[in-house]
Scaffold this motif. Sequence first.
Motif, PDB file in Angstrom:
ATOM      1  N   CYS A   7      47.539  54.621 109.283  1.00  0.00           N
ATOM      2  CA  CYS A   7      48.307  53.420 109.619  1.00  0.00           C
ATOM      3  C   CYS A   7      47.371  52.436 110.308  1.00  0.00           C
TER       4      CYS A   7
ATOM      5  N   ALA B 266      48.662  53.992 102.334  1.00  0.00           N
ATOM      6  CA  ALA B 266      49.726  54.473 103.223  1.00  0.00           C
ATOM      7  C   ALA B 266      51.084  54.461 102.525  1.00  0.00           C
TER       8      ALA B 266
ATOM      9  N   ALA C  42      54.120  57.404 102.930  1.00  0.00           N
ATOM     10  CA  ALA C  42      55.088  57.085 103.991  1.00  0.00           C
ATOM     11  C   ALA C  42      56.295  58.011 103.958  1.00  0.00           C
TER      12      ALA C  42
HETATM   13  C1  LIG Z   1      52.654  59.767 107.245  1.00  0.00           C
HETATM   14  C2  LIG Z   1      53.132  58.344 107.248  1.00  0.00           C
HETATM   15  C3  LIG Z   1      54.477  58.063 107.426  1.00  0.00           C
HETATM   16  C4  LIG Z   1      54.937  56.742 107.444  1.00  0.00           C
HETATM   17  N1  LIG Z   1      56.275  56.511 107.516  1.00  0.00           N
HETATM   18  C5  LIG Z   1      56.744  55.240 107.465  1.00  0.00           C
HETATM   19  C6  LIG Z   1      58.135  54.992 107.465  1.00  0.00           C
HETATM   20  O1  LIG Z   1      58.949  55.920 107.526  1.00  0.00           O
HETATM   21  N2  LIG Z   1      58.565  53.697 107.420  1.00  0.00           N
HETATM   22  C7  LIG Z   1      57.675  52.657 107.359  1.00  0.00           C
HETATM   23  O2  LIG Z   1      58.107  51.509 107.337  1.00  0.00           O
HETATM   24  N3  LIG Z   1      56.350  52.872 107.334  1.00  0.00           N
HETATM   25  C8  LIG Z   1      55.862  54.128 107.388  1.00  0.00           C
HETATM   26  N4  LIG Z   1      54.516  54.357 107.363  1.00  0.00           N
HETATM   27  C9  LIG Z   1      53.608  53.200 107.364  1.00  0.00           C
HETATM   28  C10 LIG Z   1      53.545  52.581 105.969  1.00  0.00           C
HETATM   29  O3  LIG Z   1      53.177  53.563 105.048  1.00  0.00           O
HETATM   30  C11 LIG Z   1      52.523  51.447 105.955  1.00  0.00           C
HETATM   31  O4  LIG Z   1      52.727  50.581 107.059  1.00  0.00           O
HETATM   32  C12 LIG Z   1      52.657  50.623 104.664  1.00  0.00           C
HETATM   33  O5  LIG Z   1      52.723  51.453 103.548  1.00  0.00           O
HETATM   34  C13 LIG Z   1      51.506  49.656 104.571  1.00  0.00           C
HETATM   35  O6  LIG Z   1      51.538  49.054 103.286  1.00  0.00           O
HETATM   36  P1  LIG Z   1      50.333  48.145 102.842  1.00  0.00           P
HETATM   37  O7  LIG Z   1      50.664  47.632 101.480  1.00  0.00           O
HETATM   38  O8  LIG Z   1      50.033  47.165 103.907  1.00  0.00           O
HETATM   39  O9  LIG Z   1      49.074  49.118 102.816  1.00  0.00           O
HETATM   40  P2  LIG Z   1      48.670  50.334 101.868  1.00  0.00           P
HETATM   41  O10 LIG Z   1      49.848  51.023 101.286  1.00  0.00           O
HETATM   42  O11 LIG Z   1      47.694  51.149 102.633  1.00  0.00           O
HETATM   43  O12 LIG Z   1      47.963  49.602 100.658  1.00  0.00           O
HETATM   44  C14 LIG Z   1      46.659  49.072 100.753  1.00  0.00           C
HETATM   45  C15 LIG Z   1      46.021  49.268  99.383  1.00  0.00           C
HETATM   46  O13 LIG Z   1      44.793  48.556  99.355  1.00  0.00           O
HETATM   47  C16 LIG Z   1      43.906  49.283  98.526  1.00  0.00           C
HETATM   48  N5  LIG Z   1      42.546  48.820  98.842  1.00  0.00           N
HETATM   49  C17 LIG Z   1      41.790  49.106  99.938  1.00  0.00           C
HETATM   50  N6  LIG Z   1      40.610  48.486  99.863  1.00  0.00           N
HETATM   51  C18 LIG Z   1      40.612  47.772  98.711  1.00  0.00           C
HETATM   52  C19 LIG Z   1      39.663  46.937  98.066  1.00  0.00           C
HETATM   53  N7  LIG Z   1      38.469  46.683  98.603  1.00  0.00           N
HETATM   54  N8  LIG Z   1      39.993  46.394  96.880  1.00  0.00           N
HETATM   55  C20 LIG Z   1      41.207  46.631  96.301  1.00  0.00           C
HETATM   56  N9  LIG Z   1      42.141  47.428  96.871  1.00  0.00           N
HETATM   57  C21 LIG Z   1      41.850  47.989  98.059  1.00  0.00           C
HETATM   58  C22 LIG Z   1      44.185  50.736  98.919  1.00  0.00           C
HETATM   59  O14 LIG Z   1      43.732  51.630  97.921  1.00  0.00           O
HETATM   60  C23 LIG Z   1      45.698  50.714  99.083  1.00  0.00           C
HETATM   61  O15 LIG Z   1      46.383  51.101  97.891  1.00  0.00           O
HETATM   62  C24 LIG Z   1      54.017  55.666 107.325  1.00  0.00           C
HETATM   63  C25 LIG Z   1      52.664  55.938 107.152  1.00  0.00           C
HETATM   64  C26 LIG Z   1      52.216  57.260 107.102  1.00  0.00           C
HETATM   65  C27 LIG Z   1      50.757  57.515 106.889  1.00  0.00           C
END
Ligand SMILES: Cc1cc2nc3c(=O)[nH]c(=O)nc-3n(C[C@H](O)[C@H](O)[C@H](O)COP(=O)(O)OP(=O)(O)OC[C@H]3O[C@@H](n4cnc5c(N)ncnc54)[C@H](O)[C@@H]3O)c2cc1C
Length: 365
Positions: free
Chosen positions: A287, A38, A42
């Motif tokens: 998300c 995500a 974003a």
């Molecule tokens: C279209 C869109 C617009 C958005 N706009 C906003 C915004 O304007 N502002 C905001 O705050 N948020 C926004 N968000 C939400 C935001 O992108 C997410 O809440 C945030 O990026 C989550 O970060 P994360 O590190 O938790 O997860 P992610 O970025 O999803 O990272 C998780 C990672 O884990 C990896 N992974 C999965 N399984 C495994 C495994 N078994 N082993 C190793 N690695 C693995 C994946 O490949 C991924 O890279 C938006 C989301 C979308 C889709």
Amino acid sequence: MRVAVAGGGAVGLVAAGDLADRGVDVTLYERDELGSGATGRAAGICYDAFAGKLDAAVADRALARYREWGLLEPCPYVWAARERGDETAIRGQVEEMRAHGRAVERISPAELGDRYPTLRTEGIEAAGIATAAGVLDPDAVVTRLVERARARGVTVEMTAPVSLAEPTTVETSSGKRDFDAVVAAAGPATKPLVADAGVSLALKAYRTQALVTDPFEGALPSFYDATAEFYWRPHGDALLVGGGAHAADPADWDAEADPAFVESILEDVRAATTLDPTADRAWAGLCTATPDRDPLVGRVADGLWVATGWQGHGLMRAPAMGEFVAERVCGTSPRIDAALSDRFDPTRFDGDEQFDPLGDPTADW
Ligand SMILES: Cc1cc2nc3c(=O)[nH]c(=O)nc-3n(C[C@H](O)[C@H](O)[C@H](O)COP(=O)(O)OP(=O)(O)OC[C@H]3O[C@@H](n4cnc5c(N)ncnc54)[C@H](O)[C@@H]3O)c2cc1C
């Protein structure tokens, strides 16, 4: 102490850097490319317009760190509602936000129109503006956070999907490795990952979509239309517009935007502005959601920690939440507020709850 972080999105990268800052030997495993979840999809809107005391404190810390890292481009955030009765709701929110020290104010539709002539203000009943808000470039965030983590000694393994043989035993294609703790920050995949270790998480996924328009003339703030449920942010000389959220199966979803979304969201922009935009490119992403719309951050088994469930606000909160999970793993008291540990405790749910991942989206504005 040796800790594995599963997931190279914004949250995993901040947590890895902050763990290493505390003297931990950290290995970060990313299934694909860093930021390919995500985070890299974003919109990058980042604000502190939260009415709850703890949410405001989290946003304050996150914004401060993004500023310190040179990643936050200032851009006011306006949220507006078009239904009768919304004025009272927005007035109440603004008062609460201000009571928590947030730089927000109510703004009349007339003043909004004077400040942003490109915005059509007919039909807007009430609006608020957060002046300390900004926008982030997700690619720049990932690049900076990886540099930061590596500079602190984090080992980064890419194209390295992990599973859990035990709560603190990580299994990759090169074999099993024991750690003192594991932090699962794998977005929607956090649920199946910790299920390997017998943990059931109350986590669902929803798909949301965005597009970038062709360039336009004029100035606009970041904007959330709480009635039509869509948003935009300035993106260079174009607009990045988002919305079109719906429940999705994280094992089977389409990363391309739906043509119907593109058509209808451009129509929304035409109705809300004087622009007649076309789409340059469009995409979708996943998300994570929880039954009460609060994240799941904390310990789920001996040595196993999770950080997920951001309900669409994970990028803006990553600097604060990655730090918080690092503090918890190291056993130090949270810098923001000790009350976060109970509020975000992932074990507050049984894990088998049935819920609508989108719930009531207006609950957030
Ligand atoms: C279209 C869109 C617009 C958005 N706009 C906003 C915004 O304007 N502002 C905001 O705050 N948020 C926004 N968000 C939400 C935001 O992108 C997410 O809440 C945030 O990026 C989550 O970060 P994360 O590190 O938790 O997860 P992610 O970025 O999803 O990272 C998780 C990672 O884990 C990896 N992974 C999965 N399984 C495994 C495994 N078994 N082993 C190793 N690695 C693995 C994946 O490949 C991924 O890279 C938006 C989301 C979308 C889709």
